[in-house]
Design a protein around this motif. Structure first.
Motif, PDB file in Angstrom:
ATOM      1  N   ILE A   1       0.790  -1.111   0.144  1.00  0.00           N
ATOM      2  CA  ILE A   1      -0.022  -0.147  -0.032  1.00  0.00           C
ATOM      3  C   ILE A   1       0.857   1.398   0.288  1.00  0.00           C
ATOM      4  N   GLY A   2       0.762   2.142  -0.761  1.00  0.00           N
ATOM      5  CA  GLY A   2       1.365   3.233  -1.076  1.00  0.00           C
ATOM      6  C   GLY A   2       0.896   4.473  -0.169  1.00  0.00           C
ATOM      7  N   ARG A   3       1.600   4.912   0.625  1.00  0.00           N
ATOM      8  CA  ARG A   3       1.194   6.292   1.271  1.00  0.00           C
ATOM      9  C   ARG A   3       2.027   7.529   0.746  1.00  0.00           C
ATOM     10  N   VAL A   4       1.301   8.115  -0.187  1.00  0.00           N
ATOM     11  CA  VAL A   4       1.879   9.200  -0.952  1.00  0.00           C
ATOM     12  C   VAL A   4       1.726  10.470  -0.117  1.00  0.00           C
ATOM     13  N   GLN A   5       2.668  11.166   0.617  1.00  0.00           N
ATOM     14  CA  GLN A   5       2.332  12.364   1.371  1.00  0.00           C
ATOM     15  C   GLN A   5       2.773  13.661   0.542  1.00  0.00           C
ATOM     16  N   GLY A   6       3.522  13.474  -0.363  1.00  0.00           N
ATOM     17  CA  GLY A   6       4.277  14.643  -1.290  1.00  0.00           C
ATOM     18  C   GLY A   6       4.367  14.196  -2.537  1.00  0.00           C
ATOM     19  N   ASP A   7       5.191  15.003  -3.288  1.00  0.00           N
ATOM     20  CA  ASP A   7       5.341  14.994  -4.645  1.00  0.00           C
ATOM     21  C   ASP A   7       5.812  13.648  -4.994  1.00  0.00           C
TER      22      ASP A   7
ATOM     23  N   ALA B   1      -0.414  16.834  -3.730  1.00  0.00           N
ATOM     24  CA  ALA B   1       0.784  16.180  -4.307  1.00  0.00           C
ATOM     25  C   ALA B   1       0.761  16.336  -5.786  1.00  0.00           C
ATOM     26  N   MET B   2       1.952  16.500  -6.316  1.00  0.00           N
ATOM     27  CA  MET B   2       2.120  16.568  -7.672  1.00  0.00           C
ATOM     28  C   MET B   2       2.909  15.594  -8.202  1.00  0.00           C
ATOM     29  N   PHE B   3       2.828  15.035  -9.595  1.00  0.00           N
ATOM     30  CA  PHE B   3       3.266  13.876 -10.051  1.00  0.00           C
ATOM     31  C   PHE B   3       3.946  14.388 -11.502  1.00  0.00           C
ATOM     32  N   GLY B   4       4.621  13.589 -11.876  1.00  0.00           N
ATOM     33  CA  GLY B   4       5.180  13.753 -13.338  1.00  0.00           C
ATOM     34  C   GLY B   4       6.362  12.732 -13.578  1.00  0.00           C
ATOM     35  N   LEU B   5       6.377  12.150 -14.866  1.00  0.00           N
ATOM     36  CA  LEU B   5       7.368  11.424 -15.475  1.00  0.00           C
ATOM     37  C   LEU B   5       8.319  12.646 -16.222  1.00  0.00           C
ATOM     38  N   THR B   6       9.291  13.068 -15.426  1.00  0.00           N
ATOM     39  CA  THR B   6      10.050  14.059 -15.989  1.00  0.00           C
ATOM     40  C   THR B   6      11.281  13.942 -16.792  1.00  0.00           C
TER      41      THR B   6
END
Length: 258
Positions: free
Chosen positions: A102-108, A129-134
């Motif tokens: 289980i992922g707990r994504v607290q930020g970018d 939170a922001m996401f990106g394949l940068t």
């Protein structure tokens, strides 16, 4: 271990924290090795029922450590291959874990951080939170994470964000399938608990068998697939664009394609 912290409670719920917050939890060689070993240890631990993948600090994971990437520009092919396999091995260790993850994504989450989301069985994300394949901004490609991104998102949805390096918010990440639930920060732990708690009433062996069965019907990510992803990364690491992109980042200038 220096770059991950592990807690296991009395219920058998393990929390693996990325613990390199001063570097935005960017994936260094040491951190990748520590995550891989911890994932294997948790998988072999019969007392562990569920694993939470979390992070310390304000950022979940900024992707690959750029110093580690810069080192690859000056390395020989054998060294580059070893380092690419280190990253691929970490992702596969997480992806093939028999325990629910289980992922707990607290930020970018960027680059490899998105890849880590895509190997989780469920992901609860902070709504800001922001996401990106940068990777393409640096002259690179999301190669070793690619099989997992495609398995989670499907080609059609992945192509909306796979090549553009565009950043997107948690709501769009939900629509793309990267995350499964988006909540305010104050509700993050409660939402993670609602993902974890049902497993504590399930037969562990049946959960593991069901997960393996589900994976068997998804895209095949075997040794050949991983080798292909490594070859793609090595090819791009050897390109003039990768050298220029990484150099521009450290020299705090725009790369020559802008």
């Amino acid at each position: 271990m220096d770059h991950v912290n592990l807690e296991i409670d009395g219920r058998g719920v393990a929390t693996l924290h990325l613990a390199r917050s001063e570097k935005r939890n960017a994936l260094s060689a040491q951190m990748m090795d520590e995550i891989t070993q911890t994932a294997r240890d948790l998988d072999a631990n019969a007392a562990v029922r569920v694993v939470i993948l979390a992070a310390e600090g304000a950022v979940f994971c900024a992707g690959g450590d750029l110093g580690w990437m810069r080192d690859q520009m000056a390395s020989d092919d054998a060294t580059r291959g070893k380092e690419a396999r280190r990253l691929a091995g970490m992702l596969q260790a997480l992806n093939t874990m028999s325990k629910p993850l289980i992922g707990r994504v607290q930020g970018d989450a960027f680059g490899g951080g998105v890849g880590m989301c895509c190997v989780c069985d469920a992901v609860v994300a902070f709504d800001a939170a922001m996401f990106g394949l940068t990777e393409t901004k640096l002259g690179l490609i999301p190669a070793t994470i690619g099989p997992y991104v495609m398995a989670r998102m499907g080609e059609g949805r992945a192509r909306q964000v796979f090549m553009s390096s565009r950043r997107f918010d948690a709501k769009e990440a939900l629509g793309l399938g990267i995350v499964t639930r988006v909540v305010p920060a104050a509700e993050l732990d409660a939402a993670v608990a609602t993902e974890v708690d049902p497993y504590l009433s399930c037969a562990p062996g049946a959960v593991a068998a069901a997960k393996a069965y589900a994976r068997s019907y998804g895209p095949v990510i075997d040794d050949a697939t991983i080798d292909r992803s490594i070859a793609a990364l090595l090819k791009q690491w050897a390109s003039a664009e990768a050298g220029e992109g990484i150099a521009a980042f450290f020299e705090k200038r725009k790369p020559n394609w802008i």
